[in-house]
Write a protein that holds these residues in place. Structure first.
Motif, short mmCIF file in Angstrom:
data_model
loop_
_atom_site.label_atom_id
_atom_site.label_comp_id
_atom_site.label_asym_id
_atom_site.label_seq_id
_atom_site.Cartn_x
_atom_site.Cartn_y
_atom_site.Cartn_z
N PRO A 140 0.93 -1.54 0.30
CA PRO A 140 -0.27 0.03 -0.02
C PRO A 140 0.50 1.08 -0.25
O PRO A 140 1.48 1.13 0.27
N VAL A 141 0.26 2.30 -0.92
CA VAL A 141 1.05 3.94 -0.34
C VAL A 141 0.12 4.83 0.31
O VAL A 141 -1.07 4.60 0.50
N ALA A 142 1.17 5.04 1.73
CA ALA A 142 0.28 5.80 2.18
C ALA A 142 -0.23 7.52 1.47
O ALA A 142 0.59 7.73 0.55
N GLY A 143 -0.89 8.12 2.60
CA GLY A 143 -1.50 8.95 1.63
C GLY A 143 -2.72 8.78 0.85
O GLY A 143 -3.78 8.86 1.70
N PRO A 144 -2.92 8.23 0.49
CA PRO A 144 -3.94 7.38 -0.45
C PRO A 144 -4.92 6.00 -0.21
O PRO A 144 -6.33 6.59 -0.09
#
Length: 158
Positions: A140-144
């Protein structure tokens, strides 16, 4: 490695997921980008009508077979608000799509749904790598990912 271009496409996925939620559907959105960086197709979830297979990643797989060559599919990237479910991961592999980048993982979604008291669905939430050979997804990608969490809280809090 996820870069600023990837983050831009993930933000679009979150916008699409928000649009799906605003339309009364589950908050998922996905974008297909070719090797030159052009957005070729985007979609949202359409499961509210009763067809639980109408996921955006599945639509991307189908669209790509009608509009891209096998080489173009292999060089393309699928961006998505949530990690592919097993059905979509299999479709991705069967049509020969390339890279996958997602904002939130299946494990995260499972945890969020459990916290919200949502019973598990009929299909196990397997990671893409447990379904597909030869693809190492990024996420996963932090923020989005945090934005996707909030959308699911809104959807299941109705």
């Amino acid at each position: 490695m996820v870069d600023d271009v990837d983050r831009t496409h993930l933000r679009r996925c979150v916008e699409l997921a928000r649009a799906a939620l605003d339309a009364g559907d589950e908050p998922f959105g996905s974008v297909l980008v070719d090797a030159a960086g052009r957005v070729r197709f985007e979609d949202t979830n359409h499961v509210a009508g009763g067809d639980a297979t109408r996921h955006p990643e599945f639509a991307i797989a189908r669209w790509s077979t009608e509009h891209l060559t096998p080489a173009e599919r292999a060089a393309a990237t699928v961006y998505t608000s949530g990690e592919h479910c097993p059905m979509c991961a299999a479709a991705h592999a069967w049509v020969g799509l390339g890279r996958i980048v997602y904002a939130s993982s299946s494990a995260q979604l499972s945890g969020w749904l459990a916290e919200l008291g949502v019973p598990p669905g009929p299909v196990r939430p397997l990671p893409i790598g447990d379904v597909v050979r030869g693809i190492v997804p990024e996420g996963p990608v932090a923020g989005p990912g945090e934005e996707v969490h909030e959308l699911h809280r809104r959807f299941h809090g109705r």
